[in-house]
Design a protein around this motif. Structure first.
Motif, PDB file in Angstrom:
ATOM      1  N   ARG A 267      61.211  15.239 -31.926  1.00  0.00           N
ATOM      2  CA  ARG A 267      61.590  14.624 -33.208  1.00  0.00           C
ATOM      3  C   ARG A 267      63.105  14.485 -33.347  1.00  0.00           C
ATOM      4  N   GLU A 268      63.752  14.037 -32.294  1.00  0.00           N
ATOM      5  CA  GLU A 268      65.219  13.995 -32.273  1.00  0.00           C
ATOM      6  C   GLU A 268      65.809  13.028 -33.299  1.00  0.00           C
ATOM      7  N   ASP A 269      65.011  12.063 -33.758  1.00  0.00           N
ATOM      8  CA  ASP A 269      65.516  11.092 -34.736  1.00  0.00           C
ATOM      9  C   ASP A 269      65.308  11.561 -36.176  1.00  0.00           C
ATOM     10  N   ASP A 270      64.697  12.723 -36.346  1.00  0.00           N
ATOM     11  CA  ASP A 270      64.417  13.223 -37.690  1.00  0.00           C
ATOM     12  C   ASP A 270      65.542  14.146 -38.147  1.00  0.00           C
ATOM     13  N   GLU A 271      66.168  13.796 -39.270  1.00  0.00           N
ATOM     14  CA  GLU A 271      67.304  14.562 -39.785  1.00  0.00           C
ATOM     15  C   GLU A 271      66.947  16.024 -40.058  1.00  0.00           C
ATOM     16  N   ARG A 272      65.683  16.284 -40.376  1.00  0.00           N
ATOM     17  CA  ARG A 272      65.279  17.641 -40.746  1.00  0.00           C
ATOM     18  C   ARG A 272      65.386  18.632 -39.596  1.00  0.00           C
ATOM     19  N   VAL A 273      65.308  18.140 -38.367  1.00  0.00           N
ATOM     20  CA  VAL A 273      65.354  19.072 -37.236  1.00  0.00           C
ATOM     21  C   VAL A 273      66.685  19.033 -36.485  1.00  0.00           C
ATOM     22  N   LYS A 274      67.591  18.189 -36.932  1.00  0.00           N
ATOM     23  CA  LYS A 274      68.890  18.123 -36.257  1.00  0.00           C
ATOM     24  C   LYS A 274      69.642  19.434 -36.472  1.00  0.00           C
ATOM     25  N   GLY A 275      70.133  19.997 -35.388  1.00  0.00           N
ATOM     26  CA  GLY A 275      70.843  21.269 -35.462  1.00  0.00           C
ATOM     27  C   GLY A 275      69.925  22.472 -35.550  1.00  0.00           C
ATOM     28  N   MET A 276      68.619  22.237 -35.458  1.00  0.00           N
ATOM     29  CA  MET A 276      67.660  23.349 -35.530  1.00  0.00           C
ATOM     30  C   MET A 276      67.180  23.718 -34.130  1.00  0.00           C
ATOM     31  N   PHE A 277      67.066  25.014 -33.888  1.00  0.00           N
ATOM     32  CA  PHE A 277      66.599  25.489 -32.586  1.00  0.00           C
ATOM     33  C   PHE A 277      65.506  26.528 -32.789  1.00  0.00           C
ATOM     34  N   PRO A 278      64.481  26.504 -31.941  1.00  0.00           N
ATOM     35  CA  PRO A 278      63.467  27.557 -32.032  1.00  0.00           C
ATOM     36  C   PRO A 278      64.052  28.884 -31.561  1.00  0.00           C
ATOM     37  N   ASP A 279      63.449  29.980 -31.985  1.00  0.00           N
ATOM     38  CA  ASP A 279      63.914  31.289 -31.512  1.00  0.00           C
ATOM     39  C   ASP A 279      63.631  31.474 -30.035  1.00  0.00           C
ATOM     40  N   PHE A 280      62.530  30.885 -29.580  1.00  0.00           N
ATOM     41  CA  PHE A 280      62.132  30.997 -28.166  1.00  0.00           C
ATOM     42  C   PHE A 280      61.594  29.649 -27.696  1.00  0.00           C
ATOM     43  N   ILE A 281      61.656  29.433 -26.389  1.00  0.00           N
ATOM     44  CA  ILE A 281      61.029  28.269 -25.757  1.00  0.00           C
ATOM     45  C   ILE A 281      60.185  28.774 -24.592  1.00  0.00           C
ATOM     46  N   ILE A 282      58.945  28.305 -24.509  1.00  0.00           N
ATOM     47  CA  ILE A 282      58.096  28.647 -23.366  1.00  0.00           C
ATOM     48  C   ILE A 282      57.516  27.370 -22.780  1.00  0.00           C
ATOM     49  N   ASN A 283      57.252  27.386 -21.477  1.00  0.00           N
ATOM     50  CA  ASN A 283      56.546  26.260 -20.852  1.00  0.00           C
ATOM     51  C   ASN A 283      55.233  26.709 -20.212  1.00  0.00           C
ATOM     52  N   ASP A 284      54.832  27.946 -20.521  1.00  0.00           N
ATOM     53  CA  ASP A 284      53.577  28.522 -20.040  1.00  0.00           C
ATOM     54  C   ASP A 284      53.147  29.549 -21.090  1.00  0.00           C
ATOM     55  N   LEU A 285      51.905  29.481 -21.537  1.00  0.00           N
ATOM     56  CA  LEU A 285      51.461  30.407 -22.590  1.00  0.00           C
ATOM     57  C   LEU A 285      51.607  31.864 -22.191  1.00  0.00           C
ATOM     58  N   LYS A 286      51.517  32.158 -20.911  1.00  0.00           N
ATOM     59  CA  LYS A 286      51.612  33.554 -20.453  1.00  0.00           C
ATOM     60  C   LYS A 286      52.992  34.137 -20.731  1.00  0.00           C
ATOM     61  N   GLN A 287      53.986  33.289 -20.896  1.00  0.00           N
ATOM     62  CA  GLN A 287      55.341  33.767 -21.204  1.00  0.00           C
ATOM     63  C   GLN A 287      55.399  34.420 -22.591  1.00  0.00           C
ATOM     64  N   LEU A 288      54.421  34.105 -23.435  1.00  0.00           N
ATOM     65  CA  LEU A 288      54.363  34.760 -24.753  1.00  0.00           C
ATOM     66  C   LEU A 288      54.291  36.263 -24.625  1.00  0.00           C
ATOM     67  N   LEU A 289      53.576  36.735 -23.619  1.00  0.00           N
ATOM     68  CA  LEU A 289      53.392  38.176 -23.448  1.00  0.00           C
ATOM     69  C   LEU A 289      54.721  38.866 -23.131  1.00  0.00           C
ATOM     70  N   LYS A 290      55.626  38.150 -22.476  1.00  0.00           N
ATOM     71  CA  LYS A 290      56.960  38.716 -22.203  1.00  0.00           C
ATOM     72  C   LYS A 290      57.793  38.800 -23.480  1.00  0.00           C
ATOM     73  N   ILE A 291      57.608  37.798 -24.350  1.00  0.00           N
ATOM     74  CA  ILE A 291      58.345  37.798 -25.626  1.00  0.00           C
ATOM     75  C   ILE A 291      57.858  38.961 -26.507  1.00  0.00           C
ATOM     76  N   ILE A 292      56.551  39.128 -26.577  1.00  0.00           N
ATOM     77  CA  ILE A 292      55.973  40.173 -27.416  1.00  0.00           C
ATOM     78  C   ILE A 292      56.279  41.557 -26.827  1.00  0.00           C
ATOM     79  N   GLY A 293      56.227  41.593 -25.508  1.00  0.00           N
ATOM     80  CA  GLY A 293      56.631  42.822 -24.794  1.00  0.00           C
ATOM     81  C   GLY A 293      55.650  43.966 -24.946  1.00  0.00           C
TER      82      GLY A 293
END
Length: 293
Positions: A267-293
């Protein structure tokens, strides 16, 4: 559902950002479904393929008498599907729903009644709306579990961490999810592994993300029943506006799932998300387990 075609995610160029070197305090996990837990051939529940053959097959499954139907019947039905969705969206907006979602049964009922009024179809009253709608959806927007979905959900469940859902969905979504999780077909509207009071579906509220009302619905239970703050909760989704922006506004921490090119919505053209970043980025659901720890 046995004939559902196996899909594989299309990799993206995004690198994960797990921040695993910092001490996280995550006590609950809330998920989006389409494009996150489920691979969607269209990338989104809202982007189905409107196809006359799919309509004909769905109507056969629903027990419609198609003997008098011509090609124009199916074309008219597909046109009416869009007309009735737009009509219901307009009505709901006047009632204060900024991002409305439809009552799919009312949409289909109205579109078939309009088709009958045109003399293009004869209804007997014994047709199954549920079967017709569900078959049409499965043909129009094929879905399949994201790699690691069940494994990750089981692992989080074993940790004793409550899980919920906030998803733009319809009545068939829990049915599909339960089939992929248990291998059994059930009309139960509660999805295994998830807490019912932490799960909110757009079709039940007639509101869709990015309406924060969907998040505000489960937060009271999160605090009172589970003694968990939104800031101790992560929301996992594939859309920077519908998921990351909305969950952030509701006070949750966010995980952008960037594991499938079909569904990743920046949504790069949407003003609402400009300058906003997620706390985490994953490209595999299994990476969630590393975040949760």
């Amino acid at each position: 559902m046995d004939s559902s075609e196996q899909l594989q995610p299309i990799p993206t160029t995004f690198c994960p950002n797990l921040k695993t070197d910092s001490k996280e305090n995550i006590k609950a996990v809330i998920f989006d479904i389409y494009g996150t837990l489920l691979i969607s051939s269209s990338g989104d529940i809202d982007q189905v393929s409107l196809n006359k053959d799919n309509m004909r097959t769905a109507m056969e499954a629903g027990g419609f008498d198609l003997s008098g139907c011509k090609e124009e019947t199916y074309s008219f039905l597909l046109d009416q599907l869009q007309v009735q969705v737009k009509k219901q969206h307009k009505e709901l907006k006047t009632k204060g729903h900024p991002y409305p979602d439809v009552d799919i049964f009312e949409v289909w009922k109205n579109m078939f009644e309009a088709t009958e009024s045109e003399g293009l179809l004869k209804l007997s009253g014994s047709e199954s709306w549920e079967d017709t709608i569900m078959v049409f959806e499965l043909l129009s927007n094929r879905v399949y579990p994201m790699p690691g979905m069940k494994e990750v959900l089981l692992a989080i469940k074993k940790m004793g961490i409550p899980m919920g859902i906030v998803s733009n969905a319809q009545f068939y979504t829990p049915i599909i999810m339960n089939y992929f999780l248990t291998g059994e077909f059930s009309t139960n509207q509660h999805i295994d592994f998830f807490e019912e009071d932490l799960s909110v579906y757009s079709f039940k509220e007639l509101r869709a993300k990015p309406d924060t009302a969907l998040f505000n619905k489960f937060i009271p239970a999160l605090k009172s029943k589970y003694n968990i703050e939104p800031s101790e909760t992560i929301f996992v989704g594939n859309d920077m506006l519908k998921d990351v922006y909305t969950a952030t506004k509701a006070g949750l921490r966010t995980v952008l799932f960037a594991g499938d090119e079909r569904s990743l919505r920046l949504r790069e053209d949407d003003e609402r998300v400009k300058g906003m970043f997620p706390d985490f980025i994953i490209n595999d659901l299994k990476q969630l387990l590393k975040i949760i720890g």
